[in-house]
Motif scaffolding. Structure first.
Motif, PDB file in Angstrom:
ATOM      1  N   ASN A  60       5.237  42.826  21.241  1.00 47.20           N
ATOM      2  CA  ASN A  60       5.597  41.416  21.011  1.00 47.20           C
ATOM      3  C   ASN A  60       5.303  40.612  22.274  1.00 47.20           C
ATOM      4  OD1 ASN A  60       8.117  41.412  22.741  1.00 47.20           O
ATOM      5  ND2 ASN A  60       8.687  42.973  21.246  1.00 47.20           N
ATOM      6  N   GLY A  61       5.467  39.315  22.176  1.00 52.62           N
ATOM      7  CA  GLY A  61       5.130  38.451  23.304  1.00 52.62           C
ATOM      8  C   GLY A  61       6.085  38.592  24.481  1.00 52.62           C
ATOM      9  N   THR A  62       7.340  38.869  24.174  1.00 47.81           N
ATOM     10  CA  THR A  62       8.320  39.047  25.250  1.00 47.81           C
ATOM     11  C   THR A  62       7.958  40.283  26.074  1.00 47.81           C
ATOM     12  OG1 THR A  62       9.958  38.115  23.728  1.00 47.81           O
ATOM     13  CG2 THR A  62      10.796  39.167  25.713  1.00 47.81           C
ATOM     14  N   PHE A  87      10.608  28.363  25.568  1.00 48.69           N
ATOM     15  CA  PHE A  87      11.387  29.333  24.815  1.00 48.69           C
ATOM     16  C   PHE A  87      12.011  30.317  25.810  1.00 48.69           C
ATOM     17  CE2 PHE A  87      11.359  33.421  22.336  1.00 48.69           C
ATOM     18  CZ  PHE A  87      12.447  33.092  21.547  1.00 48.69           C
ATOM     19  N   ALA A  89      12.351  33.429  26.170  1.00 47.32           N
ATOM     20  CA  ALA A  89      11.730  34.707  26.561  1.00 47.32           C
ATOM     21  C   ALA A  89      11.148  34.662  27.965  1.00 47.32           C
ATOM     22  CB  ALA A  89      10.634  35.084  25.564  1.00 47.32           C
ATOM     23  N   VAL A 132       3.678  27.908  31.129  1.00 49.49           N
ATOM     24  CA  VAL A 132       3.721  28.121  29.671  1.00 49.49           C
ATOM     25  C   VAL A 132       2.859  27.020  29.052  1.00 49.49           C
ATOM     26  CG1 VAL A 132       5.212  28.200  27.632  1.00 49.49           C
ATOM     27  CG2 VAL A 132       6.082  28.993  29.849  1.00 49.49           C
ATOM     28  N   ASP A 158       1.890  32.201  30.175  1.00 48.71           N
ATOM     29  CA  ASP A 158       2.548  32.447  28.886  1.00 48.71           C
ATOM     30  C   ASP A 158       1.712  31.703  27.846  1.00 48.71           C
ATOM     31  OD1 ASP A 158       4.037  32.368  26.556  1.00 48.71           O
ATOM     32  OD2 ASP A 158       5.967  32.263  27.589  1.00 48.71           O
ATOM     33  N   CYS A 160       1.659  32.369  24.587  1.00 47.62           N
ATOM     34  CA  CYS A 160       2.189  32.644  23.234  1.00 47.62           C
ATOM     35  C   CYS A 160       1.923  31.517  22.242  1.00 47.62           C
ATOM     36  CB  CYS A 160       3.679  32.937  23.314  1.00 47.62           C
ATOM     37  SG  CYS A 160       4.036  34.486  24.171  1.00 47.62           S
ATOM     38  N   GLN A 161       1.872  30.269  22.711  1.00 46.91           N
ATOM     39  CA  GLN A 161       1.714  29.143  21.791  1.00 46.91           C
ATOM     40  C   GLN A 161       0.292  28.570  21.787  1.00 46.91           C
ATOM     41  OE1 GLN A 161       4.833  26.257  22.446  1.00 46.91           O
ATOM     42  NE2 GLN A 161       6.459  27.771  22.159  1.00 46.91           N
ATOM     43  N   SER A 187       1.862  36.350  22.020  1.00 48.56           N
ATOM     44  CA  SER A 187       2.691  36.798  20.898  1.00 48.56           C
ATOM     45  C   SER A 187       1.930  36.619  19.593  1.00 48.56           C
ATOM     46  CB  SER A 187       3.968  35.956  20.841  1.00 48.56           C
ATOM     47  OG  SER A 187       4.633  36.147  19.605  1.00 48.56           O
ATOM     48  N   LYS A 192       3.214  32.141  14.903  1.00 50.67           N
ATOM     49  CA  LYS A 192       2.328  31.705  15.988  1.00 50.67           C
ATOM     50  C   LYS A 192       0.926  31.407  15.425  1.00 50.67           C
ATOM     51  CE  LYS A 192       5.499  31.885  18.961  1.00 50.67           C
ATOM     52  NZ  LYS A 192       6.084  32.747  19.964  1.00 50.67           N
TER      53      LYS A 192
END
Ligand SMILES: *Cc1c(COP(=O)(O)O)cnc(C)c1O
Length: 376
Positions: A60-62, A87, A89, A132, A158, A160-161, A187, A192
């Motif tokens: 997972n992304g975390t 977020f 995380a 991020v 980061d 993830c997005q 992630s 996502k």
């Protein structure tokens, strides 16, 4: 009208159902559930898409962010600078590893970490910066990389997005989000922009040595089978998820375009409205619109959200509580008022339905409902 959802995973699945079903079935038929060919195939397809040397799939992304920090051998007491508007995380893994999160405020227009604030937060203990790429638009990576080089710091993106977003350097060079810093966490959570059908994540890097170290970390710190040289973790992307992602990666650019089209529609509907500020389009980055987030002005954001609920229009607040105001992250170094931009955003932002299956009828209904509230 089709039911309006924040994210329409079913509508997206229906369009590619035969391919997805076949890919999943293949994993089951061959029972290659863990580290099967689907994982390797997806990994190499994603390396090509991103133009990055190493993609290391994980759970997972975390975990991706945590493994990146473990791979860089960051030690308790090391200070890691990150954003107060993200977020949880991002700060969570820093805290879990005993590292010290140092929060800084964001830029009012982009919602991304403010490079000048990073500069001011650097101390002799600072080891890394974690930008991020919030809501799908890249942080100011050229400035961040410059600061990192000057102070000998790692940059952990980061991503993830923001998968698929292009960062545009001042000389015109383009690089994909997540391939600019030393290492990056991604992630594949279902909602996502490139989501699987469960949990999934990956780490990206161009550094051969770091990649090798992180492959050891995700596999219990094991170098030779059953010989563990490091304390690692168990973090794998399972083959069924990889098979889904391999299919969906082929459509990622199409999916990004669909999101951008929906964003353009929203932008046009709210253009120059005195109470609704549309997302700033940074010339240094393309925007892949993980979220389409308005900033409200002289308007009760929570009442707007309630009003939309009565019309069956979902809308979400990302994020209602800034990092330094979270109960678990109370810290004598920080108090209310320390991050004015973040605090203002958490009270005034609202994210609208945004996905690959939005149609004009839905967009029209959402925008006219918001305008009805804002104009009364
Ligand atoms: C989703 C997300 C994460 C965590 O990803 P998971 O796969 O849910 O662990 C981390 N950072 C940001 C900015 C995210 O949006």
């Amino acid at each position: 009208m089709k039911e309006i959802r924040m994210v329409d995973l079913k509508g997206q699945y229906d369009k590619i159902k035969p391919e997805i079903d076949k890919a999943i079935q293949e994993v089951i038929e061959t029972t290659t559930f863990i580290n099967g060919p689907a994982v390797r195939d997806f990994q190499s397809d994603l390396e090509k898409y991103l133009d990055v040397k190493h993609v290391i799939p994980c759970a997972n992304g975390t975990d991706a962010l945590q493994v990146a920090m473990m791979g860089l051998d960051l030690k308790p007491g090391d200070e890691i600078i990150t954003t107060s508007f993200t977020f949880i995380a991002t700060a969570e893994v820093i805290a879990l590893l005993g590292l010290t999160p140092v929060l800084v405020d964001v830029d009012e227009k982009t919602f991304n970490i403010d490079p000048e604030a990073i500069r001011k937060a650097i101390t002799p203990k600072t080891r890394a910066i974690v930008p991020v790429h919030i809501f799908g638009q890249c942080a100011d990576m050229e400035k961040i990389e410059k600061i990192a080089k000057e102070h000998n710091l790692y940059v952990i993106e980061d991503t993830c997005q923001a998968i698929g977003a292009d960062y545009i350097f001042s000389d015109g060079t383009r690089k994909k989000a997540g391939t600019i810093g030393d290492v990056s966490g991604m992630s594949f959570f279902p909602s996502k922009n490139l989501g699987c059908y469960g949990d999934g994540g990956a780490i990206f890097t161009n550094d051969d040595k770091l990649a090798q170290q992180m492959r050891i970390v995700v596999n219990h710190g094991m170098v030779v089978r059953y010989y563990h040289d490091y304390v690692g973790v168990n973090s794998r992307l399972d083959s069924i998820q990889a098979a889904v992602l391999k299919v969906k990666l082929q459509y990622l650019d199409e999916y990004i375009k669909a999101r951008q089209d929906a964003a353009d529609y929203y932008d046009a509907a709210f253009a120059n409205h005195p109470k609704l500020v549309t997302p700033f389009r940074d010339p240094k980055s393309t925007h892949v619109f993980h979220q389409y987030t308005l900033v409200t002005k002289d308007l009760d954001r929570d009442e707007l959200q309630k009003f939309l609920t009565t019309k069956n229009i979902p809308a979400m607040v990302y994020y209602p509580v800034p990092m330094h105001m979270q109960k678990a992250y109370q810290d004598p170094r920080y108090k209310e008022g320390d991050f004015p931009v973040t605090e203002k955003l958490s009270k005034s932002v609202i994210s609208l339905p945004m996905h690959t299956e939005m149609d004009e009828e839905q967009l029209k209904f959402i925008t006219s409902s918001i305008l009805e509230f804002a104009n009364r």
